[in-house]
Design an enzyme around this catalytic site. Structure first.
Site, PDB file in Angstrom:
ATOM      1  N   ASP A  69       0.932  -1.498   0.010  1.00 45.29           N
ATOM      2  CA  ASP A  69       0.418  -0.207   0.095  1.00 45.29           C
ATOM      3  C   ASP A  69       1.013   1.063  -0.026  1.00 45.29           C
ATOM      4  O   ASP A  69       1.697   1.060   1.556  1.00 45.29           O
ATOM      5  CB  ASP A  69      -0.730  -0.009   1.505  1.00 45.29           C
ATOM      6  CG  ASP A  69      -1.961   1.058   0.614  1.00 45.29           C
ATOM      7  OD1 ASP A  69      -1.203   1.887   0.782  1.00 45.29           O
ATOM      8  OD2 ASP A  69      -2.890   1.154   2.509  1.00 45.29           O
ATOM      9  N   VAL A  70       0.808   1.760  -1.070  1.00 46.46           N
ATOM     10  CA  VAL A  70       2.602   3.359  -1.179  1.00 46.46           C
ATOM     11  C   VAL A  70       1.319   4.191  -0.263  1.00 46.46           C
ATOM     12  O   VAL A  70       2.938   5.302   0.347  1.00 46.46           O
ATOM     13  CB  VAL A  70       1.559   3.762  -2.844  1.00 46.46           C
ATOM     14  CG1 VAL A  70       2.346   2.874  -3.818  1.00 46.46           C
ATOM     15  CG2 VAL A  70       0.480   4.461  -3.171  1.00 46.46           C
ATOM     16  N   ASN A  96       2.450   5.933  -9.473  1.00 50.56           N
ATOM     17  CA  ASN A  96       1.162   5.485 -10.306  1.00 50.56           C
ATOM     18  C   ASN A  96       0.221   5.366  -9.931  1.00 50.56           C
ATOM     19  O   ASN A  96      -1.064   6.385  -9.766  1.00 50.56           O
ATOM     20  CB  ASN A  96       1.396   4.372 -11.532  1.00 50.56           C
ATOM     21  CG  ASN A  96       0.247   3.873 -12.788  1.00 50.56           C
ATOM     22  OD1 ASN A  96      -0.206   4.869 -13.707  1.00 50.56           O
ATOM     23  ND2 ASN A  96      -0.254   3.355 -11.920  1.00 50.56           N
ATOM     24  N   TYR A 169      -9.612  14.417  -5.079  1.00 53.19           N
ATOM     25  CA  TYR A 169      -8.989  13.886  -6.018  1.00 53.19           C
ATOM     26  C   TYR A 169      -7.481  15.039  -7.019  1.00 53.19           C
ATOM     27  O   TYR A 169      -7.022  15.060  -7.033  1.00 53.19           O
ATOM     28  CB  TYR A 169      -9.818  13.238  -7.689  1.00 53.19           C
ATOM     29  CG  TYR A 169      -9.048  12.216  -8.674  1.00 53.19           C
ATOM     30  CD1 TYR A 169      -8.205  11.304  -8.253  1.00 53.19           C
ATOM     31  CD2 TYR A 169      -8.958  12.988  -9.811  1.00 53.19           C
ATOM     32  CE1 TYR A 169      -7.733  11.150  -9.272  1.00 53.19           C
ATOM     33  CE2 TYR A 169      -8.416  12.353 -10.571  1.00 53.19           C
ATOM     34  CZ  TYR A 169      -7.320  11.468 -10.902  1.00 53.19           C
ATOM     35  OH  TYR A 169      -6.749  10.846 -11.600  1.00 53.19           O
ATOM     36  N   LYS A 173      -4.267  16.213  -7.595  1.00 58.61           N
ATOM     37  CA  LYS A 173      -3.373  15.944  -8.557  1.00 58.61           C
ATOM     38  C   LYS A 173      -2.524  17.231  -8.744  1.00 58.61           C
ATOM     39  O   LYS A 173      -1.531  17.970  -9.322  1.00 58.61           O
ATOM     40  CB  LYS A 173      -4.153  15.996  -9.891  1.00 58.61           C
ATOM     41  CG  LYS A 173      -4.762  14.655  -9.451  1.00 58.61           C
ATOM     42  CD  LYS A 173      -3.189  13.681 -10.090  1.00 58.61           C
ATOM     43  CE  LYS A 173      -3.944  11.879 -10.338  1.00 58.61           C
ATOM     44  NZ  LYS A 173      -3.410  10.577 -10.896  1.00 58.61           N
TER      45      LYS A 173
HETATM   46  C1  BGC Z   1     -10.021  10.628 -13.891  1.00 56.66           C
HETATM   47  C2  BGC Z   1     -10.318  10.267 -14.935  1.00 56.66           C
HETATM   48  C3  BGC Z   1     -11.120  10.903 -15.702  1.00 56.66           C
HETATM   49  C4  BGC Z   1     -10.376  12.179 -16.129  1.00 56.66           C
HETATM   50  C5  BGC Z   1     -10.952  12.713 -17.036  1.00 56.66           C
HETATM   51  C6  BGC Z   1      -8.349  11.377 -15.344  1.00 56.66           C
HETATM   52  O1  BGC Z   1      -7.490  11.949 -13.982  1.00 56.66           O
HETATM   53  O2  BGC Z   1      -9.223   9.445 -13.284  1.00 56.66           O
HETATM   54  O3  BGC Z   1     -11.623   9.297 -14.172  1.00 56.66           O
HETATM   55  O4  BGC Z   1     -11.876  10.160 -17.024  1.00 56.66           O
HETATM   56  O5  BGC Z   1      -9.260  12.486 -15.820  1.00 56.66           O
HETATM   57  O6  BGC Z   1     -11.528  14.421 -16.474  1.00 56.66           O
END
Ligand code: BGC
Length: 271
Positions: A69-70, A96, A169, A173
């Protein structure tokens, strides 16, 4: 899956986190197709990781699967220790592993926030740090690679495109962007290259719910000027090239591979 082959990574050892499915699996297969031996990391999906190893072995490549598990420091350290004991060193590490745990902002729990930050951002930090420590420990091997080591972060178009309903999310990123750039700045004097790949919509399990009916796929394609969903092998081939000496002068960059998703297609006939 279609993947080019070459000898550009011959003799090098690679590790790919989250390589039991999707983009990670394609990256592992591509690195092997270009000559690297690959550690295939997985968190839960042992069958998926074994399938990646089998794809590589069937094509004549070398790989083994390992669970970690990273987001857990001790597990990441153990995985690197084992790889180094087994193969002597690593030259290419692809951070990744990533997850989505989507929720409307007003309802997002601390647990949903924390889980995604732990895996996507802290997981990449731990992976990059262990890899860089090994590159420095091992020292140069100019016959194999001009760089001391190559680190690739899997980012997303959402390092720049805001994403309602996915705040955890997108934040992870966005964090990866500065993790990558700051690490690249710090490690360049060691001749370690650090870059990100930022995929758009690639056909993998993570976004199946956004494209599993024709209507959803049509809506998704309105976001992609090039008018196709990406293939995991697109990303795999880019990773193999980015890890090679052909890309030796690239560091600190995010390469978007998204069919034009970051071109703000909504402005094509508006604004
Ligand atoms: C997400 C995907 C999404 C894509 C474009 C990715 O980083 O994991 O679920 O389709 O971005 O929105």
């Amino acid at each position: 899956m279609p993947t080019n082959t070459s000898t550009r990574l011959n003799g090098q050892f690679a590790l790919v986190t989250g390589a039991s499915s999707g983009i990670g699996a394609a990256v592992a297969v591509a690195l092997a197709a270009h000559g690297a031996a690959v550690v295939v990391n997985y968190s839960h999906d042992e069958d998926g990781a074994n399938a990646t190893v089998k794809t590589i072995a069937d094509a004549g490549g070398q790989a083994y699967a390992t669970q970690a598990d990273v987001s857990q420091e001790a597990e990441v350290q153990k995985m690197f220790k084992q790889a180094i004991e087994r193969w002597g060193t690593l030259h290419i590490v692809v951070a990744n592993a990533g997850i989505q745990v989507d929720a409307p902002f007003l309802d997002m729990t601390l647990e949903q926030w924390q889980k995604v930050i732990d895996v996507n951002l802290t997981g990449q930090f731990l992976t990059l740090r262990e890899a860089a420590r090994e590159f420095v420990r091992r020292g140069p091997q100019p016959d194999l690679s001009r760089a001391l080591g190559k680190l690739i972060c899997m980012s997303s178009v959402h390092e720049v495109i805001p994403w309602a309903g996915h705040v955890n999310y997108a934040s992870s990123k966005g964090g990866i962007m500065q993790l990558m750039k700051s690490t690249a700045q710090e490690l360049a004097p060691h001749k370690i290259r650090v870059n990100s790949i930022a995929p758009g919509a690639i056909a993998t399990p993570i976004n199946l719910s956004a494209r599993d009916t024709p209507e959803e796929e049509k809506a998704l394609l309105t976001l992609i000027p090039y008018n196709r969903v990406g293939d995991p092998a697109d990303i795999g081939n880019l990773a193999a090239w980015l890890a090679s000496d052909e890309a030796d002068y690239i560091t600190g960059q995010t390469i978007f591979m998204d069919g034009g998703m970051t071109l703000y297609p909504g402005f094509a006939d508006n604004g």
